[in-house]
Design an enzyme around this catalytic site. Structure first.
Site, mmCIF file in Angstrom:
data_model
loop_
_atom_site.group_PDB
_atom_site.id
_atom_site.type_symbol
_atom_site.label_atom_id
_atom_site.label_comp_id
_atom_site.label_asym_id
_atom_site.label_seq_id
_atom_site.Cartn_x
_atom_site.Cartn_y
_atom_site.Cartn_z
ATOM 1 N N SER A 90 48.624 74.851 29.260
ATOM 2 C CA SER A 90 47.213 74.442 29.189
ATOM 3 C C SER A 90 46.806 74.238 27.735
ATOM 4 O O SER A 90 45.996 74.990 27.187
ATOM 5 C CB SER A 90 46.319 75.500 29.846
ATOM 6 O OG SER A 90 46.696 75.719 31.187
ATOM 7 N N LYS A 159 58.155 64.466 23.739
ATOM 8 C CA LYS A 159 59.558 64.288 23.391
ATOM 9 C C LYS A 159 60.115 63.005 24.021
ATOM 10 O O LYS A 159 60.945 62.313 23.430
ATOM 11 C CB LYS A 159 60.372 65.494 23.872
ATOM 12 C CG LYS A 159 60.512 66.602 22.849
ATOM 13 C CD LYS A 159 61.386 66.193 21.678
ATOM 14 C CE LYS A 159 61.644 67.327 20.724
ATOM 15 N NZ LYS A 159 62.503 66.955 19.584
#
Length: 358
Positions: A90, A159
Site C-alpha cells: 500500500s 521493474k
C-alpha cells in the site's frame, strides 16, 4: 578474452556487492568500478583494482559525468529500490514516485550514458516480480514467454517498465539482456530473512495461512551473481543472450511455509503447535490490521497483500537460462539458508527443505 572494464551500479548494495565480490574472484583480469549513492565499505576499499564513483542514478548529470569518467566497456545495472513492509502493498504516492524515479528514470539515465560512452554490453538486474507481482494469479513453472506488464504491486510494475526499456534498446553494437532473480537470500539480505526472523519474537510462527502447500521460488545471492557473469560472457562471445530475459532461481521451489520453518529452525526455534487459518479469514484480518497500522502508524506483518504473497504459487522454469547461459545453481537452498543465517546465529541449520522440482 581481452581485458574488459565492468561498471556495477548499486555495487555497495546487497546484490550489487555480491556481483562485485565474485567478479573480482572469478574474473581478476577485469577492471571493476562501483557506482553507488553510498560510499564503499571496508572490504571493497581494500580490494586492489576497484574504483568507486559516488553518484545517484536519479541524477542524470551525475550519471553522465560518472560514465564519462569511468568509460566502461560493460555495465551491470544492479541499482534499484525495493519497497519494504507496508510500502510494498500500500505505497503512498511519495513512495510510488520514489520507486519510479530510481527504477525507471535511473535506468534511463544509466542506459543513455552507457550508449554515449561506447559501452558494448549492458546487463540489467530485473526480477521475477515483473510477473509474480500480479498477486491475483498463480504462476506455476512460469517461463519467459509469460506476459509482463500485469503486475499489481508497484515494484514489479516499475521493474517491468525498466526491463522493457533495456531490452528494447538492444542492437548490434549495444547488446542488452535482463536477469530475473527469484526472491533472493544471502548474507547482507535486509528484508527477507529479517522479516521472517521477527515472527519469532512476535509469537507469529504457529499460524498457518491457507493450505500451506503453495510452491515458491528462492535463490541464493551468489547464484544470482553467477548468472550475471554468464550473461556477460555470452554477450562477449556467442551473443545468443542479446535482447533476452532469463529467470534465475535455485530450481528448488518449496512451500513458503517450509521455507519459513527452515529459517526459524536455523535460529533454534520450532513452533510447538500450529493454528490453521483459512485464507479468507486471514485476508479479513489483514484488512483490519491495515486499518490498525494506519491509525497507530506502526508496522504489522499481516496485511491483505502479505496474505496474497504468502499463499501465492510462483516458481520458474530454468530451461532457457540453462540452455543459453549455461546456468546451474552452485549453492543449494538448504546451504544458502545456513550461510544466510549464520551471520546472525551460529546454530546449525536443520534441513527441513525436501521438495525439489527441476
Amino acid at each position: 578474452m581481452e581485458r574488459e572494464h565492468v561498471l556495477v551500479t548499486g555495487g555497495a548494495g546487497f546484490v550489487g556487492g555480491w556481483i562485485v565480490k565474485q567478479l573480482i574472484e572469478q574474473h581478476p583480469e577485469f577492471k571493476v568500478t562501483i557506482l553507488d549513492v553510498e560510499k564503499r565499505d571496508s572490504w571493497r576499499s581494500s580490494q586492489a583494482g576497484i574504483d568507486f564513483i559516488q553518484a545517484d542514478v536519479t541524477n542524470e548529470a551525475q550519471v553522465k559525468s560518472a560514465l564519462e569518467t569511468a568509460k566502461p566497456s560493460i555495465v551491470i545495472h544492479a541499482a534499484g529500490l525495493v519497497p519494504a513492509g507496508n510500502d510494498r502493498y500500500s505505497p503512498t504516492q511519495e513512495v510510488r514516485d520514489r520507486v519510479y524515479n530510481v527504477n525507471v528514470n535511473g535506468t534511463h539515465h544509466i542506459l543513455n550514458a552507457s550508449k554515449s560512452v561506447g559501452v558494448k554490453c549492458f546487463i540489467f538486474t530485473s526480477s521475477i516480480t515483473i510477473v509474480s507481482d500480479d498477486v491475483d494469479h498463480i504462476y506455476p513453472n512460469v517461463d519467459e514467454t509469460a506476459a509482463t506488464g500485469n503486475a499489481s504491486l508497484v515494484y514489479g510494475y516499475m521493474k517491468g517498465i525498466a526491463e522493457k526499456i533495456v531490452l528494447d534498446t538492444n542492437s548490434t553494437d549495444f547488446l542488452t539482456c535482463a536477469i530475473r532473480p527469484s526472491v533472493i537470500l544471502g548474507p547482507g539480505d535486509y528484508q527477507l530473512l529479517p522479516t521472517i526472523h521477527r515472527c519469532i519474537a512476535k509469537g507469529e510462527t504457529p499460524f498457518v495461512i491457507g493450505s500451506a502447500d503453495n510452491l515458491y521460488d528462492f535463490v541464493y545471492v551468489s547464484n544470482v551473481a553467477d548468472a550475471h557473469f554468464l550473461a556477460v560472457e555470452n554477450l562477449l562471445t556467442t551473443k545468443t543472450a542479446a535482447g533476452e530475459a532469463f529467470f534465475i532461481s535455485n530450481g528448488q521451489p518449496i512451500p513458503f511455509r517450509h521455507f519459513c520453518l527452515a529459517v526459524w529452525a536455523d535460529f533454534g526455534h520450532v513452533p510447538k503447535f500450529q493454528i490453521w487459518i483459512p485464507t479468507s479469514v486471514a485476508w479479513f484480518a489483514g484488512f483490519c490490521a491495515e486499518w490498525a497500522t494506519w491509525l497507530t502508524g506502526t508496522e504489522a506483518t499481516l496485511s491483505r497483500g502479505s496474505v496474497k504473497d504468502y499463499t501465492q504459487t510462483a516458481y520458474t522454469n530454468l530451461n532457457k537460462s540453462r540452455e543459453i547461459l549455461g546456468y546451474q545453481p552452485r549453492v543449494g537452498l538448504s546451504e544458502g539458508i545456513r550461510l544466510s543465517c549464520e551471520v546472525r546465529d551460529s546454530k546449525p541449520c536443520k534441513n527441513i527443505i525436501t521438495a525439489e522440482i527441476e
